[in-house]
Design a protein around this motif. Structure first.
Motif: not given
Length: 239
Positions: A220, A174, A218, A176
């Motif tokens: 992922r 992940a 974000v 951001s």
């Protein structure tokens, strides 16, 4: 490879009333994410046997693992073990190994195990004990259901001991990026980027700082190169 799936069931009237703020679900969610076990949902239910049974049966049919928190203590309202046994249609019995684990936590050993304390040694037939290094009272696993205490220190210790023994998947990565623009301005380009990277998931989390709107995006996925490429495209939004 498809990652295993999981659900969490938090049990307790005190959570539903707002008297207790849950931290167990957050701790376990992070631990599952790190091991590549995909958390599908978290449910909160009260101390009602019928509700626990029905919810548990729904979740264990839908997911590879169900983790419960709460309701396995010594008091009359600790009914989780009874409800789990009913869900699996097996007897609930006091077990010698569970009693032995409990006794180690008291100076007088077995002599200190009052009837209330002995309630914590009742385990559904066929279950496997989950070690409790904090207070001795064990949790248990039966089928794909893992039943643990509600006290955060005990719950977290049980999770730390339990998860390494479960099959894991590919942990997600992940990254951001904070964008100092309102979501309404980035919605269209963000949707285009998400469509261009179908193997990634994109979450937009808006905020207000000093009267200005923005969003934390974000990204992922399991492919670091794809995530980096998506982030590069996202940075172009503010260029």
């Amino acid at each position: 490879m498809t990652n295993p799936t999981a659900a969490i069931m938090l049990i307790g009237d005190e959570i539903l009333s707002g008297r207790t703020q849950d931290s167990n679900g957050n701790y376990l969610a992070k631990a599952l994410f790190a091991r590549g076990i995909d958390l599908r949902e978290i449910r909160v239910v009260g101390d009602v046997a019928e509700t626990i049974i029905a919810t548990l049966n729904t979740l264990r049919d839908a997911c590879d693992h169900v983790f419960t928190s709460g309701g396995i203590g010594p008091t009359h309202d600790d009914i989780t073990a009874d409800a789990v046994a009913a869900a699996f249609a097996v007897p609930l019995r006091e077990r010698d190994d569970a009693l032995a684990a409990l006794a180690k936590n008291y100076a007088g050993g077995m002599d200190d195990l009052t009837p209330a304390r002995r309630r914590m040694a009742r385990v559904p037939e066929g279950a496997r004990l989950i070690h409790n290094p904090v207070s001795g009272a064990p949790g248990f696993s039966i089928g794909n259901v893992h039943v643990m205490a509600g006290v955060p220190a005990v719950f977290c210790a049980m999770v730390d001991g339990l998860l390494p023994g479960l099959a894991s998947g590919v942990p997600l990565l992940a990254e951001s990026l904070r964008i100092a623009l309102p979501e309404s301005q980035i919605a269209t380009p963000l949707a285009a980027i998400a469509a261009a990277f179908p193997d990634l998931s994109f979450g937009s989390y808006p905020f207000i700082r000093d009267g200005r709107f923005g969003a934390d995006i974000v990204v992922r996925g399991v492919d670091k190169a794809q995530i980096s490429a998506a982030l590069a495209r996202l940075r172009e939004i503010t260029a």
